[in-house]
Design a protein around this motif. Structure first.
Motif, PDB file in Angstrom:
ATOM      1  N   GLU A 173       3.800   8.188 -23.359  1.00 33.31           N
ATOM      2  CA  GLU A 173       4.624   7.400 -22.438  1.00 33.31           C
ATOM      3  C   GLU A 173       5.026   6.074 -23.074  1.00 33.31           C
ATOM      4  N   ILE A 174       4.127   5.484 -23.838  1.00 35.54           N
ATOM      5  CA  ILE A 174       4.461   4.244 -24.540  1.00 35.54           C
ATOM      6  C   ILE A 174       5.562   4.497 -25.550  1.00 35.54           C
ATOM      7  N   LYS A 175       5.410   5.548 -26.325  1.00 33.46           N
ATOM      8  CA  LYS A 175       6.417   5.877 -27.342  1.00 33.46           C
ATOM      9  C   LYS A 175       7.788   6.098 -26.704  1.00 33.46           C
ATOM     10  N   ALA A 176       7.817   6.768 -25.559  1.00 32.09           N
ATOM     11  CA  ALA A 176       9.089   7.039 -24.878  1.00 32.09           C
ATOM     12  C   ALA A 176       9.698   5.774 -24.259  1.00 32.09           C
ATOM     13  N   ALA A 177       8.860   4.846 -23.820  1.00 32.66           N
ATOM     14  CA  ALA A 177       9.348   3.671 -23.099  1.00 32.66           C
ATOM     15  C   ALA A 177       9.690   2.493 -23.998  1.00 32.66           C
ATOM     16  N   ILE A 178       9.212   2.501 -25.222  1.00 35.66           N
ATOM     17  CA  ILE A 178       9.450   1.375 -26.126  1.00 35.66           C
ATOM     18  C   ILE A 178      10.451   1.815 -27.195  1.00 35.66           C
ATOM     19  N   PRO A 179      11.738   1.498 -26.977  1.00 39.13           N
ATOM     20  CA  PRO A 179      12.773   1.955 -27.911  1.00 39.13           C
ATOM     21  C   PRO A 179      12.932   1.058 -29.129  1.00 39.13           C
ATOM     22  N   ASN A 180      12.115   0.059 -29.231  1.00 36.23           N
ATOM     23  CA  ASN A 180      12.303  -0.992 -30.220  1.00 36.23           C
ATOM     24  C   ASN A 180      11.963  -0.549 -31.634  1.00 36.23           C
ATOM     25  N   LEU A 181      12.713  -1.092 -32.574  1.00 39.11           N
ATOM     26  CA  LEU A 181      12.431  -0.890 -33.984  1.00 39.11           C
ATOM     27  C   LEU A 181      11.717  -2.123 -34.519  1.00 39.11           C
ATOM     28  N   CYS A 182      10.736  -1.881 -35.355  1.00 34.39           N
ATOM     29  CA  CYS A 182       9.999  -2.976 -35.991  1.00 34.39           C
ATOM     30  C   CYS A 182      10.040  -2.738 -37.492  1.00 34.39           C
ATOM     31  N   ARG A 183      10.679  -3.632 -38.197  1.00 37.65           N
ATOM     32  CA  ARG A 183      10.796  -3.473 -39.653  1.00 37.65           C
ATOM     33  C   ARG A 183       9.454  -3.661 -40.351  1.00 37.65           C
ATOM     34  N   CYS A 184       8.521  -4.342 -39.683  1.00 37.52           N
ATOM     35  CA  CYS A 184       7.210  -4.585 -40.289  1.00 37.52           C
ATOM     36  C   CYS A 184       6.253  -3.410 -40.076  1.00 37.52           C
ATOM     37  N   GLY A 185       6.596  -2.495 -39.177  1.00 35.86           N
ATOM     38  CA  GLY A 185       5.806  -1.281 -38.989  1.00 35.86           C
ATOM     39  C   GLY A 185       4.502  -1.463 -38.237  1.00 35.86           C
ATOM     40  N   VAL A 186       4.492  -2.245 -37.178  1.00 33.86           N
ATOM     41  CA  VAL A 186       3.257  -2.482 -36.430  1.00 33.86           C
ATOM     42  C   VAL A 186       2.988  -1.415 -35.364  1.00 33.86           C
ATOM     43  N   TYR A 187       3.644  -0.290 -35.439  1.00 31.82           N
ATOM     44  CA  TYR A 187       3.577   0.708 -34.374  1.00 31.82           C
ATOM     45  C   TYR A 187       2.167   1.126 -33.957  1.00 31.82           C
ATOM     46  N   PRO A 188       1.245   1.444 -34.863  1.00 30.04           N
ATOM     47  CA  PRO A 188      -0.096   1.828 -34.400  1.00 30.04           C
ATOM     48  C   PRO A 188      -0.775   0.716 -33.598  1.00 30.04           C
ATOM     49  N   ARG A 189      -0.667  -0.501 -34.079  1.00 28.31           N
ATOM     50  CA  ARG A 189      -1.270  -1.625 -33.361  1.00 28.31           C
ATOM     51  C   ARG A 189      -0.513  -1.927 -32.077  1.00 28.31           C
ATOM     52  N   LEU A 190       0.774  -1.674 -32.081  1.00 25.44           N
ATOM     53  CA  LEU A 190       1.584  -1.906 -30.897  1.00 25.44           C
ATOM     54  C   LEU A 190       1.122  -1.011 -29.754  1.00 25.44           C
ATOM     55  N   GLY A 191       0.930   0.267 -30.042  1.00 24.58           N
ATOM     56  CA  GLY A 191       0.444   1.183 -29.010  1.00 24.58           C
ATOM     57  C   GLY A 191      -0.896   0.745 -28.462  1.00 24.58           C
ATOM     58  N   CYS A 192      -1.797   0.342 -29.345  1.00 20.74           N
ATOM     59  CA  CYS A 192      -3.124  -0.135 -28.917  1.00 20.74           C
ATOM     60  C   CYS A 192      -2.994  -1.379 -28.056  1.00 20.74           C
TER      61      CYS A 192
END
Length: 184
Positions: free
Chosen positions: A123-142
């Motif tokens: 649900e987080i992945k579907a709701a957060i359309p943002n791109l992050c050039r620094c690649g914080v995605y794993p920490r972002l989900g947490c």
């Protein structure tokens, strides 16, 4: 020209704007809400996400006329002292690198948690359309899941700085650190 009237961060604003003016431009250039960023100009990155009547929207896709009568919340209006659970969790989980995408991510995540304080990773992945050039995605989900726990009062955050940081303090110039003297 179009006359618009809306509420931005709890304040009523109105004025005449060109018909083709984007909400992101109105917020940044007319109202000085520069926390809403313009990243890609193609609606892909999400740096411009704000809340419009409680929904997360990419403000680069909304004409100001479409926001007439709406309630708009920008990152500046979400929490003046950075005490919102999403902001606190992103700091605690070290989910911020350069910070350019951060306001849009915070706005998208806070809209998600307002509807669903216990989102799954999908649900987080579907709701957060943002791109992050620094690649914080794993920490972002947490951090979003942690902010959900804080929202549900299942956890408190002690690792993040205490609330109460004023905008003036955040904008203060950091003293320069001089380079060490060369060795002989």
């Amino acid at each position: 020209m179009t006359t618009v009237s809306m509420t931005v961060n709890g304040r009523s604003v109105s004025g005449d704007v060109e018909d083709r003016t984007l909400l992101v431009s109105f917020l940044r250039e007319t109202l000085g809400m520069t926390g809403t960023h313009v990243g890609c100009d193609t609606t892909q990155c999400g740096a411009c996400v704000v809340h419009m009547d409680g929904r997360a929207v990419k403000s680069c896709t909304v004409l100001v006329g479409q926001a007439d009568g709406a309630e708009i919340t920008t990152i500046e209006g979400l929490s003046r002292d950075r005490s919102h659970p999403v902001q606190q969790a992103m700091v605690a989980e070290q989910a911020i690198q350069c910070g350019y995408c951060t306001p849009g991510i915070v706005m998208a995540a806070s809209a998600l948690l307002a509807k669903n304080p216990a989102p799954s990773a999908a649900e987080i992945k579907a709701a957060i359309p943002n791109l992050c050039r620094c690649g914080v995605y794993p920490r972002l989900g947490c951090s979003i899941q942690r902010a959900g726990r804080v929202t549900r009062r299942a956890e408190t955050i002690s690792a993040a700085p205490a609330p109460g940081i004023s905008a003036g303090d955040a904008a203060q110039e950091v003293p320069a650190i001089s380079a060490p003297e060369p060795r002989e």
